[in-house]
Scaffold this motif. Structure first.
Motif, mmCIF file in Angstrom:
data_model
loop_
_atom_site.group_PDB
_atom_site.id
_atom_site.type_symbol
_atom_site.label_atom_id
_atom_site.label_comp_id
_atom_site.label_asym_id
_atom_site.label_seq_id
_atom_site.Cartn_x
_atom_site.Cartn_y
_atom_site.Cartn_z
ATOM 1 N N GLY A 56 0.795 -1.198 0.000
ATOM 2 C CA GLY A 56 0.000 0.000 0.000
ATOM 3 C C GLY A 56 0.832 1.253 0.000
ATOM 4 O O GLY A 56 0.336 2.342 0.201
ATOM 5 N N VAL B 138 -8.633 3.829 -0.384
ATOM 6 C CA VAL B 138 -7.887 2.816 0.372
ATOM 7 C C VAL B 138 -6.506 2.628 -0.233
ATOM 8 O O VAL B 138 -6.279 2.911 -1.416
ATOM 9 C CB VAL B 138 -8.623 1.458 0.393
ATOM 10 C CG1 VAL B 138 -9.886 1.539 1.223
ATOM 11 C CG2 VAL B 138 -8.921 0.967 -1.018
ATOM 12 N N GLU B 139 -5.608 2.157 0.602
ATOM 13 C CA GLU B 139 -4.289 1.740 0.137
ATOM 14 C C GLU B 139 -4.269 0.223 0.079
ATOM 15 O O GLU B 139 -4.915 -0.460 0.893
ATOM 16 C CB GLU B 139 -3.201 2.263 1.078
ATOM 17 C CG GLU B 139 -3.058 3.783 1.048
ATOM 18 C CD GLU B 139 -1.911 4.258 1.903
ATOM 19 O OE1 GLU B 139 -1.544 3.538 2.855
ATOM 20 O OE2 GLU B 139 -1.376 5.347 1.630
ATOM 21 N N VAL C 74 -6.381 -4.208 2.364
ATOM 22 C CA VAL C 74 -6.764 -2.797 2.238
ATOM 23 C C VAL C 74 -6.622 -2.098 3.586
ATOM 24 O O VAL C 74 -6.715 -2.723 4.648
ATOM 25 C CB VAL C 74 -8.211 -2.633 1.729
ATOM 26 C CG1 VAL C 74 -8.347 -3.119 0.301
ATOM 27 C CG2 VAL C 74 -9.209 -3.361 2.644
ATOM 28 N N SER C 75 -6.416 -0.789 3.532
ATOM 29 C CA SER C 75 -6.418 0.036 4.732
ATOM 30 C C SER C 75 -6.866 1.430 4.342
ATOM 31 O O SER C 75 -6.596 1.894 3.227
ATOM 32 C CB SER C 75 -5.023 0.077 5.366
ATOM 33 O OG SER C 75 -4.072 0.619 4.472
ATOM 34 N N GLY C 76 -7.560 2.095 5.234
ATOM 35 C CA GLY C 76 -8.053 3.440 4.960
ATOM 36 C C GLY C 76 -8.927 3.926 6.086
ATOM 37 O O GLY C 76 -9.388 3.140 6.931
ATOM 38 N N ILE D 39 -12.270 2.155 7.406
ATOM 39 C CA ILE D 39 -12.357 0.758 6.948
ATOM 40 C C ILE D 39 -12.007 -0.145 8.114
ATOM 41 O O ILE D 39 -10.865 -0.170 8.591
ATOM 42 C CB ILE D 39 -11.410 0.492 5.765
ATOM 43 C CG1 ILE D 39 -11.736 1.430 4.604
ATOM 44 C CG2 ILE D 39 -11.518 -0.966 5.318
ATOM 45 C CD1 ILE D 39 -13.144 1.293 4.074
ATOM 46 N N ALA E 27 -10.532 2.924 -4.398
ATOM 47 C CA ALA E 27 -11.495 3.209 -3.340
ATOM 48 C C ALA E 27 -12.401 1.998 -3.164
ATOM 49 O O ALA E 27 -12.436 1.088 -3.996
ATOM 50 C CB ALA E 27 -12.322 4.444 -3.702
#
Length: 441
Positions: A49, A414-415, A426-428, A431, A397
Motif C-alpha cells: 500500500g 484505500v491503500e 486494504v487500509s483506509g 475501513i 477506493a
C-alpha cells in the motif's frame, strides 16, 4: 455524488468521492464477471500500500520485482464488463430523454474481513532422484583408469551391481580381480596413499567409516597411527585385499551417503576403463527449472507445497539453488542451424527435499506442481478484488454501504497491500472489520 439527470459522460470516482470524466472500473449496480483466483497487484500499487513503483524501475531493495501476471488481465476485464453493464442499465444516462433513476446501492456486497493473506506462485516440478554422477575405477596413485587416450587399468572387472540396486556404507561398488571396492561416506574423495604418520580430513573420513563399520582399537580422529593401520588390515582382509595397513585412493569410493545405481556402463570380463556406472541419491527429491523472474521466491530453507498427480500434497524444503543457465545458450547451435533465434529465458535449477518419503507414494518419476510462498501477511483487513473501484488520478477506493449517504454509498479511498486468493489487503480511514462494501457480481 449526484444522480445522473442529463446526458453524462462515464464517471470514475475522484479523489474526494466525486464523479470525473472517465469510468475506470465499476459503479453501483454494475454486474461484472468474478475474477480468476490468481489475482495480481494492479499497476501503480505498492506491495504494502506504499508509493507506486514506476514501470521498468526495480524496487528499492535491489531485488528484481516479478512482472504482473495474467490475473491483471482479469482485473481489466472487470473494468470492461463494468462499463458495459453501466451503459446497458442506463445508470450512466442516455440522452435528452433520459429517464434513468439514480442507483440506490450496490447489487452485491461483501464484508471487510480480518484474515491472513499468503501470496504464492505455482511452478512445474519433477519427482526424481536428483542428478546422476558417474563412477570410474581408480588406479593406485589416484588417477582414473582408462581416461582419454588411456588403454585401461590393470586387472579385470569381476563384479558390477545391477541398475536399481542400492549401495550403502561398506557395501561393494565394483570388484577388480575379485577385490571389493566399498562405498564410504564422506565429502572428499581419497586422493593419496594414507599410512601411519599421516593426518588430515581424509584420515578423519577413513577412521569415522571404520568405526561405523564396527572396527575398533583406535581413536577416530584425524591422525593415522599404528592402531589405525591395524584396523585397516582387518578391513582389507574382509575385502579380500592385500593386508598392507595402508589405504590407496582406489581402495574405496567416497560419496556423501547411500547411492542408487541408475545405469551400468561397464562390463565384467573387461579392463576397468572409463565410466563403470552412474548413480543418484536414494531419496526422491523434487527438482524445478525455475524461471529467473521468480528467483526472489527461493533460497535454501524456503518451504514449499508439492502437489502430486493424484491431488495429494507433501511439504518440501529448498536444499539447493543453482546458478542461472540460459536455455538459449545450450540450444544456440541447434537453433541457429534451424534458423531459430533460440531466445529463451534463463532458469535456475532448484532442488527440494521431501522429508515424508512415504507421502510421495510410489511415484519414481512424475510431474508435480510446486507452490512457493512469496509473502505472508497476518491479521490484515481484506476484501474481494472485485470490490476495488479505480479513482480518477490513480489509486483505489471501496464503495462503502452507508444508508445515511446519498444513494446509500460512500466512496472511501484505500491503500492496497498484497493480493492472494482473489482477495486484497486494504487500509483506509473508516475501513474496519465488518464494513459492508459493494462488489461486482
Amino acid at each position: 455524488m449526484t444522480a445522473p439527470d442529463e446526458t453524462h459522460e462515464r464517471g470514475a470516482v475522484g479523489p474526494g468521492g466525486e464523479s470525473s470524466g472517465t469510468l475506470e472500473v465499476r459503479a453501483p449496480g454494475t454486474v461484472a464477471a468474478e475474477p480468476e483466483p490468481d489475482s495480481a497487484v494492479p499497476a501503480g500499487s505498492g506491495d504494502h500500500g506504499g508509493p507506486a513503483v514506476p514501470a521498468g524501475e526495480p524496487p528499492a531493495d535491489g531485488r528484481k520485482r516479478r512482472p504482473l501476471r495474467t490475473s491483471l488481465i482479469v482485473l481489466t476485464a472487470i473494468v470492461v464488463a463494468a462499463a458495459a453493464g453501466l451503459a446497458a442499465s442506463g445508470v450512466l444516462g442516455g440522452g435528452d430523454d433520459d429517464t434513468s433513476r439514480a442507483p440506490t446501492g450496490p447489487s452485491a456486497t461483501a464484508k471487510v474481513k480480518r484474515t491472513t493473506l499468503t501470496d504464492s506462485e505455482t511452478v512445474a516440478g519433477t519427482i526424481g532422484y536428483g542428478e546422476a554422477a558417474t563412477v570410474q575405477a581408480v588406479a593406485p596413485g589416484g588417477s582414473a583408469q582408462g581416461g582419454a587416450g588411456g588403454s585401461g587399468g590393470s586387472g579385470i572387472l569381476t563384479w558390477l551391481p545391477e541398475a536399481g540396486a542400492t549401495i550403502e556404507r561398506g557395501e561393494n561398488v565394483y570388484s577388480v580381480n575379485q577385490q571389493k571396492t566399498p562405498l564410504l561416506y564422506g565429502d572428499i574423495p581419497f586422493y593419496r596413499t594414507m599410512r601411519s604418520g599421516d593426518s588430515g580430513s581424509d584420515v578423519k573420513i577413513l577412521e569415522a567409516n571404520l568405526k561405523a563399520l564396527g572396527y575398533d582399537g583406535f581413536t577416530a580422529d584425524s591422525t593415522y597411527n599404528a592402531a589405525t593401520a591395524a584396523a585397516v588390515e582387518e578391513w582389507q582382509d574382509d575385502l579380500n585385499r592385500e593386508e598392507t595397513g595402508e589405504v590407496d585412493p582406489g581402495d574405496a569410493v567416497v560419496a556423501d551417503g547411500a547411492r542408487k545405481v541408475s545405469k551400468v556402463t561397464g562390463s565384467t570380463g573387461t579392463s576397468p576403463s572409463g565410466p563403470l556406472l552412474s548413480w543418484t541419491a536414494t531419496e526422491r527429491v523434487v527438482t524445478v527449472d525455475l524461471e529467473a523472474q521468480y528467483e526472489d521466491l527461493v533460497e535454501v530453507g524456503t518451504k514449499a507445497e508439492v502437489t502430486l498427480p493424484d491431488g495429494s500434497t507433501v511439504q518440501g524444503t529448498v536444499t539447493d539453488v543453482g546458478a542461472p543457465s540460459n536455455v538459449a545458450d545450450d540450444q544456440s547451435a541447434d537453433a541457429g542451424a534451424a534458423g531459430g533465434e533460440g531466445d529463451q529465458e534463463a532458469t535456475l535449477p532448484v532442488e527440494l527435499k521431501v522429508k515424508d518419503q512415504k507421502g510421495l507414494g510410489d511415484y519414481q518419476a512424475a510431474s508435480v506442481d510446486v507452490t512457493l510462498q512469496s509473502e505472508s501477511r497476518k491479521n490484515v483487513l481484506a476484501v474481494p478484488v472485485n470490490a476495488l473501484v479505480a479513482r480518477d488520478g490513480g489509486g483505489y477506493a471501496l464503495e462503502v454501504v452507508k444508508p445515511s449517504a446519498p444513494h446509500g454509498v460512500e466512496y472511501v479511498p484505500v491503500e492496497l497491500g498484497i493480493f492472494a486468493d482473489s482477495m486484497v489487503e486494504v487500509s483506509g480511514a473508516g475501513i474496519t472489520e465488518g464494513t459492508v462494501v459493494g462488489v461486482a457480481k
